[in-house]
Design a protein around this motif. Structure first.
Motif, PDB file in Angstrom:
ATOM      1  N   LYS A  68       0.868  -1.184   0.000  1.00 11.55           N
ATOM      2  CA  LYS A  68       0.000   0.000   0.000  1.00 11.55           C
ATOM      3  C   LYS A  68       0.898   1.225   0.000  1.00 11.55           C
ATOM      4  CE  LYS A  68      -3.888  -0.074   2.190  1.00 11.55           C
ATOM      5  NZ  LYS A  68      -4.943  -0.085   3.241  1.00 11.55           N
ATOM      6  N   ASP A  72      -1.826   6.298  -0.024  1.00  7.16           N
ATOM      7  CA  ASP A  72      -3.023   5.588   0.429  1.00  7.16           C
ATOM      8  C   ASP A  72      -3.038   5.455   1.953  1.00  7.16           C
ATOM      9  OD1 ASP A  72      -4.020   5.270  -2.109  1.00  7.16           O
ATOM     10  OD2 ASP A  72      -3.100   3.308  -2.413  1.00  7.16           O
ATOM     11  N   ARG A  75      -4.009   8.865   3.430  1.00  9.83           N
ATOM     12  CA  ARG A  75      -5.448   9.066   3.276  1.00  9.83           C
ATOM     13  C   ARG A  75      -6.227   8.244   4.307  1.00  9.83           C
ATOM     14  NH1 ARG A  75      -5.718   7.310  -1.557  1.00  9.83           N
ATOM     15  NH2 ARG A  75      -5.594   9.291  -2.688  1.00  9.83           N
ATOM     16  N   THR A 152     -12.232  10.572  -2.364  1.00 12.77           N
ATOM     17  CA  THR A 152     -11.880   9.173  -2.132  1.00 12.77           C
ATOM     18  C   THR A 152     -13.090   8.419  -1.599  1.00 12.77           C
ATOM     19  OG1 THR A 152      -9.625   9.837  -1.599  1.00 12.77           O
ATOM     20  CG2 THR A 152     -10.291   7.625  -0.948  1.00 12.77           C
ATOM     21  N   GLU A 158     -11.826  -0.845   1.873  1.00 15.40           N
ATOM     22  CA  GLU A 158     -10.964  -0.842   0.698  1.00 15.40           C
ATOM     23  C   GLU A 158     -11.235   0.400  -0.136  1.00 15.40           C
ATOM     24  OE1 GLU A 158      -8.579  -2.957  -0.060  1.00 15.40           O
ATOM     25  OE2 GLU A 158      -8.926  -4.336   1.611  1.00 15.40           O
ATOM     26  N   VAL A 159     -10.161   0.990  -0.678  1.00 15.29           N
ATOM     27  CA  VAL A 159     -10.329   2.147  -1.551  1.00 15.29           C
ATOM     28  C   VAL A 159     -10.933   1.694  -2.876  1.00 15.29           C
ATOM     29  CG1 VAL A 159      -9.155   4.000  -2.803  1.00 15.29           C
ATOM     30  CG2 VAL A 159      -8.382   3.363  -0.509  1.00 15.29           C
ATOM     31  N   VAL A 160     -11.966   2.416  -3.317  1.00  8.93           N
ATOM     32  CA  VAL A 160     -12.597   2.133  -4.604  1.00  8.93           C
ATOM     33  C   VAL A 160     -11.974   3.052  -5.650  1.00  8.93           C
ATOM     34  CG1 VAL A 160     -14.758   2.037  -5.890  1.00  8.93           C
ATOM     35  CG2 VAL A 160     -14.743   1.520  -3.434  1.00  8.93           C
ATOM     36  N   ALA A 161     -11.426   2.480  -6.701  1.00 12.20           N
ATOM     37  CA  ALA A 161     -10.753   3.273  -7.729  1.00 12.20           C
ATOM     38  C   ALA A 161     -11.779   3.861  -8.691  1.00 12.20           C
ATOM     39  CB  ALA A 161      -9.761   2.397  -8.495  1.00 12.20           C
ATOM     40  N   ILE A 162     -12.118   5.132  -8.486  1.00 15.26           N
ATOM     41  CA  ILE A 162     -13.056   5.804  -9.376  1.00 15.26           C
ATOM     42  C   ILE A 162     -12.429   7.098  -9.885  1.00 15.26           C
ATOM     43  CG2 ILE A 162     -15.051   4.822  -8.179  1.00 15.26           C
ATOM     44  CD1 ILE A 162     -15.563   7.539  -6.930  1.00 15.26           C
ATOM     45  N   THR A 163     -12.926   7.564 -11.020  1.00 17.36           N
ATOM     46  CA  THR A 163     -12.412   8.800 -11.594  1.00 17.36           C
ATOM     47  C   THR A 163     -13.021  10.003 -10.890  1.00 17.36           C
ATOM     48  OG1 THR A 163     -14.175   9.035 -13.237  1.00 17.36           O
ATOM     49  CG2 THR A 163     -12.281   7.638 -13.824  1.00 17.36           C
ATOM     50  N   LYS A 212     -18.220  -0.748 -10.073  1.00 17.25           N
ATOM     51  CA  LYS A 212     -17.149  -0.614  -9.092  1.00 17.25           C
ATOM     52  C   LYS A 212     -17.643  -0.756  -7.660  1.00 17.25           C
ATOM     53  CE  LYS A 212     -14.333   2.272 -12.148  1.00 17.25           C
ATOM     54  NZ  LYS A 212     -13.703   3.589 -12.369  1.00 17.25           N
TER      55      LYS A 212
END
Length: 239
Positions: A68, A72, A75, A152, A158-163, A212
């Motif tokens: 990680k 991250d 954050r 974020t 868990e971090v969600v990877a979004i634009t 997602k």
């Protein structure tokens, strides 16, 4: 063995997160010589649990870590940890420094680390009054957490990877949880133009968000489509 601990009578307790074993050993020994108590962690994924359990006075956090990244981790810590975070960045990487500060780090130090500079920065940070983590700009629904300022999203820790565009859609819907938001309103607020009846950009973003966020695209229950009206964010569907 990924950790080494040094316990002495101390001015403050410090967690050092650094995967370079020789650098970590040097920093631990140097800070021990100045009467600090230090715990070393070499992996990014082990930091939050330790900090939550032991509540150190300060965290020294490298950017490049296994499992990680330091960004991250920073954050993640800022969701609950009010004490100072000092980030270690590669020499001359201004973008790393700016991003670290934007994510909540209090200060940064470029490598190679200079002993006296490190000590001065630590003393300055430890003199500051800790700030309570702000709850403004944070939305929580079950196991979903949305942080506006950091753009974020966390789901089940868990971090969600979004634009950024997807985040803006999610934030607007979640801010109006339980209320139907018309497509026209979404287009106007998020794109700054009037809806012409043909624009499908918002629909595409919502479709991607559903995937997602593990929402069934055939029968969504988290971000619902209300026929001929718009979209509805369900606040009860995030366990």
């Amino acid at each position: 063995m990924n950790t080494l601990a040094v316990t002495t009578e101390h001015q403050a307790s410090i967690v050092l997160v650094e995967d370079d074993a020789s650098l970590a050993e040097w920093i631990v020994n140097y800070l021990r010589g100045h009467n600090y108590r230090v715990h070393h962690i070499a992996r990014g994924d082990q930091v939050a649990a330790y900090v939550q359990q032991h509540a150190p006075d300060l965290v020294i956090l490298d950017v490049m870590l296994p499992y990680k990244s330091g960004f991250d981790v920073c954050r993640e810590l800022r969701m609950f940890y009010p004490q100072p975070i000092l980030m270690l960045t590669a020499c001359g990487e201004e973008a790393d420094e700016i991003l670290g500060l934007e994510l909540g780090a209090n200060d940064y130090l470029s490598k190679p680390v200079r002993p006296r500079v490190l000590l001065a920065r630590l003393k300055a940070l430890l003199r500051r009054e800790p700030q309570e983590p702000s709850t403004q700009g944070i939305l929580r629904f079950g196991q979903l957490k949305i942080l506006r300022d950091a753009k974020t999203v966390f789901y089940r820790d868990e971090v969600v990877a979004i634009t950024a565009h997807e985040f803006d859609v999610l934030w607007l819907l979640a801010s109006n949880a339980g209320k139907v938001i018309r497509r026209e309103e979404l287009v106007t607020q998020l794109r700054g133009i009037e809806y012409d009846g043909f624009d499908r950009s918002i629909d595409i973003r919502i479709s991607r968000l559903r995937k997602k966020l593990h929402d069934n695209p055939e029968q969504p229950v988290r971000i619902k489509t209300v026929w001929a009206k718009g979209y509805l964010f369900s606040p009860e569907a995030w366990e």
